[in-house]
Design a protein around this motif. Sequence first.
Motif, PDB file in Angstrom:
ATOM      1  N   ASN A 143     -13.589  -0.434  15.910  1.00 55.64           N
ATOM      2  CA  ASN A 143     -13.273   0.186  14.821  1.00 55.64           C
ATOM      3  C   ASN A 143     -11.852  -0.137  14.346  1.00 55.64           C
ATOM      4  OD1 ASN A 143     -15.806   1.433  13.750  1.00 55.64           O
ATOM      5  ND2 ASN A 143     -15.136   2.880  15.571  1.00 55.64           N
ATOM      6  N   ILE A 144     -11.728  -1.062  13.346  1.00 55.51           N
ATOM      7  CA  ILE A 144     -10.456  -1.566  12.827  1.00 55.51           C
ATOM      8  C   ILE A 144      -9.807  -0.714  11.883  1.00 55.51           C
ATOM      9  CG2 ILE A 144      -9.170  -3.606  11.890  1.00 55.51           C
ATOM     10  CD1 ILE A 144     -11.513  -5.333  12.726  1.00 55.51           C
ATOM     11  N   GLU A 145      -8.611  -0.066  11.956  1.00 54.30           N
ATOM     12  CA  GLU A 145      -8.093   0.711  10.982  1.00 54.30           C
ATOM     13  C   GLU A 145      -7.211  -0.123   9.919  1.00 54.30           C
ATOM     14  OE1 GLU A 145      -4.962   4.397  10.373  1.00 54.30           O
ATOM     15  OE2 GLU A 145      -5.434   3.864  12.299  1.00 54.30           O
ATOM     16  N   VAL A 146      -7.729  -0.193   8.593  1.00 52.64           N
ATOM     17  CA  VAL A 146      -6.967  -0.742   7.524  1.00 52.64           C
ATOM     18  C   VAL A 146      -6.237   0.177   6.609  1.00 52.64           C
ATOM     19  CG1 VAL A 146      -7.571  -2.289   5.583  1.00 52.64           C
ATOM     20  CG2 VAL A 146      -9.351  -2.493   7.602  1.00 52.64           C
ATOM     21  N   GLU A 147      -5.090  -0.203   6.297  1.00 51.57           N
ATOM     22  CA  GLU A 147      -4.111   0.457   5.475  1.00 51.57           C
ATOM     23  C   GLU A 147      -3.873  -0.190   4.228  1.00 51.57           C
ATOM     24  OE1 GLU A 147       0.201   1.114   6.172  1.00 51.57           O
ATOM     25  OE2 GLU A 147      -0.649   2.666   7.309  1.00 51.57           O
ATOM     26  N   ALA A 148      -3.922   0.340   3.040  1.00 47.59           N
ATOM     27  CA  ALA A 148      -3.651  -0.281   1.894  1.00 47.59           C
ATOM     28  C   ALA A 148      -2.626   0.775   0.964  1.00 47.59           C
ATOM     29  CB  ALA A 148      -5.009  -0.338   1.134  1.00 47.59           C
ATOM     30  N   ARG A 149      -1.604   0.236   0.582  1.00 49.26           N
ATOM     31  CA  ARG A 149      -0.915   0.903  -0.414  1.00 49.26           C
ATOM     32  C   ARG A 149      -1.103   0.674  -1.861  1.00 49.26           C
ATOM     33  NH1 ARG A 149       3.698  -1.554  -0.505  1.00 49.26           N
ATOM     34  NH2 ARG A 149       3.326  -3.408   1.110  1.00 49.26           N
ATOM     35  N   VAL A 150      -1.659   1.843  -2.654  1.00 48.74           N
ATOM     36  CA  VAL A 150      -2.018   1.926  -4.020  1.00 48.74           C
ATOM     37  C   VAL A 150      -1.176   2.357  -4.834  1.00 48.74           C
ATOM     38  CG1 VAL A 150      -3.972   2.287  -5.498  1.00 48.74           C
ATOM     39  CG2 VAL A 150      -4.425   1.943  -2.974  1.00 48.74           C
ATOM     40  N   SER A 151      -0.727   1.532  -6.012  1.00 51.19           N
ATOM     41  CA  SER A 151       0.192   2.081  -7.192  1.00 51.19           C
ATOM     42  C   SER A 151      -0.738   2.136  -8.203  1.00 51.19           C
ATOM     43  CB  SER A 151       1.285   0.977  -7.359  1.00 51.19           C
ATOM     44  OG  SER A 151       1.770   1.299  -8.820  1.00 51.19           O
ATOM     45  N   MET A 152      -0.434   3.449  -8.763  1.00 50.51           N
ATOM     46  CA  MET A 152      -1.476   3.782  -9.950  1.00 50.51           C
ATOM     47  C   MET A 152      -0.941   4.313 -11.194  1.00 50.51           C
ATOM     48  SD  MET A 152      -3.145   7.355  -7.796  1.00 50.51           S
ATOM     49  CE  MET A 152      -3.530   6.429  -6.494  1.00 50.51           C
ATOM     50  N   GLY A 153       0.393   4.295 -11.277  1.00 50.11           N
ATOM     51  CA  GLY A 153       1.017   4.684 -12.660  1.00 50.11           C
ATOM     52  C   GLY A 153       0.603   6.233 -13.027  1.00 50.11           C
ATOM     53  N   ASN A 154       0.230   6.372 -14.329  1.00 49.96           N
ATOM     54  CA  ASN A 154      -0.159   7.796 -14.524  1.00 49.96           C
ATOM     55  C   ASN A 154      -1.433   8.100 -14.024  1.00 49.96           C
ATOM     56  OD1 ASN A 154       2.267   7.985 -15.863  1.00 49.96           O
ATOM     57  ND2 ASN A 154       1.544   7.094 -17.763  1.00 49.96           N
ATOM     58  N   LEU A 155      -2.220   7.347 -13.202  1.00 49.51           N
ATOM     59  CA  LEU A 155      -3.356   8.004 -12.802  1.00 49.51           C
ATOM     60  C   LEU A 155      -3.162   8.785 -11.650  1.00 49.51           C
ATOM     61  CD1 LEU A 155      -5.605   4.603 -13.360  1.00 49.51           C
ATOM     62  CD2 LEU A 155      -5.420   6.635 -14.812  1.00 49.51           C
ATOM     63  N   ARG A 156      -4.304   9.736 -11.316  1.00 42.94           N
ATOM     64  CA  ARG A 156      -4.235  10.480 -10.333  1.00 42.94           C
ATOM     65  C   ARG A 156      -5.278  10.097  -9.128  1.00 42.94           C
ATOM     66  NH1 ARG A 156      -6.214  15.881 -12.818  1.00 42.94           N
ATOM     67  NH2 ARG A 156      -7.983  14.108 -13.657  1.00 42.94           N
ATOM     68  N   PRO A 157      -4.903  10.374  -7.758  1.00 46.26           N
ATOM     69  CA  PRO A 157      -5.844   9.851  -6.634  1.00 46.26           C
ATOM     70  C   PRO A 157      -7.363  10.452  -6.916  1.00 46.26           C
ATOM     71  CG  PRO A 157      -3.828  10.618  -5.839  1.00 46.26           C
ATOM     72  CD  PRO A 157      -3.703  11.030  -7.156  1.00 46.26           C
ATOM     73  N   GLU A 158      -7.471  11.824  -7.633  1.00 45.30           N
ATOM     74  CA  GLU A 158      -8.910  12.350  -7.814  1.00 45.30           C
ATOM     75  C   GLU A 158      -9.708  11.451  -9.089  1.00 45.30           C
ATOM     76  OE1 GLU A 158      -5.996  15.521  -9.583  1.00 45.30           O
ATOM     77  OE2 GLU A 158      -5.820  13.961  -7.800  1.00 45.30           O
ATOM     78  N   ASP A 159      -8.727  10.766  -9.524  1.00 39.02           N
ATOM     79  CA  ASP A 159      -9.608   9.954 -10.745  1.00 39.02           C
ATOM     80  C   ASP A 159     -10.027   8.663  -9.999  1.00 39.02           C
ATOM     81  OD1 ASP A 159      -8.588  11.698 -12.696  1.00 39.02           O
ATOM     82  OD2 ASP A 159      -6.708  10.433 -12.923  1.00 39.02           O
ATOM     83  N   LEU A 160      -9.995   8.292  -8.773  1.00 45.38           N
ATOM     84  CA  LEU A 160     -10.186   7.239  -8.129  1.00 45.38           C
ATOM     85  C   LEU A 160     -11.078   7.095  -6.789  1.00 45.38           C
ATOM     86  CD1 LEU A 160      -6.474   5.320  -8.456  1.00 45.38           C
ATOM     87  CD2 LEU A 160      -8.462   5.302 -10.251  1.00 45.38           C
ATOM     88  N   ARG A 161     -11.825   6.089  -6.609  1.00 43.82           N
ATOM     89  CA  ARG A 161     -12.722   6.010  -5.448  1.00 43.82           C
ATOM     90  C   ARG A 161     -12.147   4.640  -4.829  1.00 43.82           C
ATOM     91  NH1 ARG A 161     -19.306   5.659  -4.629  1.00 43.82           N
ATOM     92  NH2 ARG A 161     -18.985   4.280  -2.582  1.00 43.82           N
ATOM     93  N   VAL A 162     -11.549   4.650  -3.738  1.00 44.16           N
ATOM     94  CA  VAL A 162     -11.058   3.449  -2.962  1.00 44.16           C
ATOM     95  C   VAL A 162     -11.789   3.356  -1.884  1.00 44.16           C
ATOM     96  CG1 VAL A 162      -8.945   2.260  -1.894  1.00 44.16           C
ATOM     97  CG2 VAL A 162      -8.656   4.175  -3.832  1.00 44.16           C
ATOM     98  N   ASP A 163     -12.300   2.140  -1.724  1.00 41.31           N
ATOM     99  CA  ASP A 163     -13.416   1.759  -0.524  1.00 41.31           C
ATOM    100  C   ASP A 163     -13.083   0.280   0.168  1.00 41.31           C
ATOM    101  OD1 ASP A 163     -15.494   3.754  -0.788  1.00 41.31           O
ATOM    102  OD2 ASP A 163     -15.929   2.971  -2.803  1.00 41.31           O
ATOM    103  N   LEU A 164     -13.423   0.373   1.359  1.00 43.07           N
ATOM    104  CA  LEU A 164     -13.372  -0.960   2.182  1.00 43.07           C
ATOM    105  C   LEU A 164     -14.781  -1.458   1.860  1.00 43.07           C
ATOM    106  CD1 LEU A 164     -11.971  -0.001   5.540  1.00 43.07           C
ATOM    107  CD2 LEU A 164     -11.215  -1.797   4.139  1.00 43.07           C
ATOM    108  N   TYR A 165     -14.821  -2.765   0.936  1.00 42.11           N
ATOM    109  CA  TYR A 165     -15.810  -3.496   0.550  1.00 42.11           C
ATOM    110  C   TYR A 165     -16.309  -4.584   1.603  1.00 42.11           C
ATOM    111  CZ  TYR A 165     -19.343  -5.596  -2.974  1.00 42.11           C
ATOM    112  OH  TYR A 165     -20.361  -6.146  -3.635  1.00 42.11           O
ATOM    113  N   CYS A 166     -16.956  -4.498   2.733  1.00 41.90           N
ATOM    114  CA  CYS A 166     -17.063  -5.043   3.617  1.00 41.90           C
ATOM    115  C   CYS A 166     -18.550  -5.887   3.992  1.00 41.90           C
ATOM    116  CB  CYS A 166     -16.521  -4.482   4.961  1.00 41.90           C
ATOM    117  SG  CYS A 166     -17.280  -2.960   5.213  1.00 41.90           S
ATOM    118  N   GLY A 167     -18.575  -6.793   4.828  1.00 43.70           N
ATOM    119  CA  GLY A 167     -19.912  -7.208   5.346  1.00 43.70           C
ATOM    120  C   GLY A 167     -19.768  -8.524   5.973  1.00 43.70           C
ATOM    121  N   PHE A 168     -20.566  -8.986   6.683  1.00 43.07           N
ATOM    122  CA  PHE A 168     -20.588 -10.478   7.516  1.00 43.07           C
ATOM    123  C   PHE A 168     -20.709 -11.695   6.464  1.00 43.07           C
ATOM    124  CE2 PHE A 168     -20.949  -7.555  10.903  1.00 43.07           C
ATOM    125  CZ  PHE A 168     -20.064  -7.917  11.697  1.00 43.07           C
ATOM    126  N   LEU A 169     -20.009 -12.687   6.580  1.00 40.99           N
ATOM    127  CA  LEU A 169     -20.128 -13.511   5.621  1.00 40.99           C
ATOM    128  C   LEU A 169     -21.004 -14.687   6.319  1.00 40.99           C
ATOM    129  CD1 LEU A 169     -16.295 -13.971   4.699  1.00 40.99           C
ATOM    130  CD2 LEU A 169     -18.172 -12.627   3.745  1.00 40.99           C
TER     131      LEU A 169
END
Length: 855
Positions: free
Chosen positions: A765-791
Amino acid sequence: MEQKWHTVTVVPALPERLKPLERLARNLWFTWNQKAIELWRRLDRDLWEEAYHNPVRMLGMLSQERLQELSQNESFLVQMEDVVESLDHYLQRKAPYAFNLENHLDPSFRVAYLSAEYGLTECLPFYSGGLGVLSGDHLKSASNLNVPLVGVGILYQKGYFGQYLNVEGWQQEYYTVNDYQNMPLSVERDGEGKPVGFTLEMGDRNIQVEIWRVQVGRVPLYLLTSNVDSNGPEDREVSSLLYGGDREMRIRQEVLLGMGGVAALETLGIEPTVFHMNEGHSAFAGLARIRSIMRKEGLPFDAALEVVKSNAVFTTHTPVPAGNDYFDPGLVAKFFRRYAESVGISLSQLLGLGRKDPHNEQEPFCMTILAIRLSNYRNGVSKLHRAVSRDLWQGIWPGFSNQDVPITSVTNGVHVPSYLSKEMSDLYTRYMGPRWIEEADNQKVWERIERIPDTELWRTHERRRERLINFARRRLREQLVRRGALPSEIRDAEDVLDPEALTICCSRRFASYKRADLVLRDPDRLAKILNTPGRPVQLIFAGKAHPQDMEGKAIIKNIVHYARQDRFRYRIVFIEDYDINVARYMVQGADVWLNMPRRPLEACGTSGMKAVANGALHMSILDGWWVEGYAPSRGWAIGSGEQYLDPHYQDEVESRTIYELLEKEVVPLFYERARDGTPRKWIEMMKASMRQLCPAFNTHRMLEDYVEKFYINAADLCREMNRDLRKTAEAFAAWKKNLYQNWKDLAVRGVHLQNGSGNFQVGANIEVEARVSMGNLRPEDLRVDLYCGFLDAKGDLSKRQLEPMVHDGARREDGYVYRGMLPCRETGKLGFLIRILPRHPLLVHPADMGLVVWA
């Protein structure tokens, strides 16, 4: 001078003891109840056929002497009372499932089902083909399963056209004016006995609409007509022809169905919990609901739109772009300028609801797109059709892949009892139990097919084939007489077809992509197959081409041309004027049901399902439902699901495949007989087909899917919306507006793998970390996913999966830190992206907002 006639209605003078027949005649429950059908036949078998299975008309045709005779016939009265008691018992009791709706929903739960056509029975010709028959079956299964549902449609004065062929084999059309007084329907009346109607805005003027009712078991179907004395000639024509007239007439009909359908329900005091739009013809219902909610609740347009979407279901039926209704923007403006003013939006905003790109003023207005934008729940009618629909409408969701387009599927089915022969129905009842009809989707019930002795199943099937042959001969003779054929040709009609020969049926709408003449591509090879000594094969065709479809008409002419050749004269028959009655004979008597569409243009197809229930084996291109239903043990596949760039080459390859299947598989298997004369291996396939396909491809299962996937969820969402309608709807609309305004400030500032980079072993299991800047939006307004699969080798995602990412709760100077785990489930090149979508409890499909950030 034109006279204004005074009119009265004359009804049969039934003796008192026969009065229950009136009630039986006006409930279409009789169409799928064999005891009721036998009762009508007993009145007068010849008259039943002459009345075209219309019991209301038949009662008016019976002589008073015959009625008096029946009223004194104790045997008939006992039979009548038994049928009436069965109907009363059916109407009063709950169905075996009823989905436990009371545990999910309040008692007021009700579905409104809107469709432009309904194929319920041959004596109500308000349908053109599969869409209408599917709508009729939907209502019948809703009745059987006790789903609280009302249907809404149009009462056509002439309906769809009748068909006959001229001496050249070219299709001609005729129209019959429907006599409502002699049909199993009635005008809806108020407490004072007056007809119920309403005023409908139709472009620049108002028209009057009257409501009629057809009772389908427990389910009412309300049909709307503009053929009212107070309307002018042009407005009375709106409900005249099904799919008739020019584009302006089409939009008028769709205003009547959609806007009028909502007005009719309001007039009748019916408040549906869920609205189901069957195909785009009824999409204007969403606009009518928006205006109604705005007036009742004082909501602005955007908020009312959210309320409407919350409980709206939309089913699309066609994968062919031309099969979707498009209108010129000027024509839409003509009919909806007043509407736009009344709801406080611009005409361009309204037109944008029916365009892939709402801002492209050159794009025509599409009813399918309007229905998509006015609903939260959308589906195609097979799994393959889901994929095709996603491709077709992907442009509505720019920035999203095909797999993320929010269109799912519910595979169509058929109402089995409506198409089953009496003999087969009796066989099912004897070996599967008397309640198999109510449990048509129960796999365990269908396992009992194996209890039926092979010889009994085969003899039953042979009797139905023989009746099909007799029917085809009779119809062919009538066709030839009507056409003015030579006496020798008419005499030959008595000998066409062989009651014991392998009989292949092919009936459908004659659109070019359905390729009904594909089997005739090599006539010399086909002639050898059909005329092999000791192993004869015969083909029966039926179907209509749209009056403007010259290519479809040419296909019919081509089939008739070959049928007249000496080598095919006794082996190929085309039956004119295809309808439910003709279809019933064909599906009940066919040995093989042949379907040859050009993949992937058959959305589902249901005629083969009806044939399978009667013991026929299906042979089809892997398209529509057959992609899901095919297995070598229960039928034949033409090809392996290939799609070709060159349609002529495709036709050549697939026609050869048909001949090879017939020569090497189908014909030898049919004529391989045991000592008792039965084709044991063929019967084994029959039983496997019936046992495995019937419980899956019927409208009981289909309706359960709609209830569980859509109706309950839509009702729950609607209830949530209605807790404090004004506050909830306005807040939701305001939330959306805020996201649209601030989405530009959303960004992913960095992506980091915590376990390093390079190669990872399966199971890691690879741990992925992302920094998200959202201005006036709130975390509860957003869904953040790892969109993944084999190529794959091209670098494309073969099958995507989503892994949620969560933030640690602390806001930093450059935004929030989100973390997620990327699973290594197999070997290969694993790709991933960070995807951000809107999130809200009332947002069913985040893609609908068209907002997405990729990193």
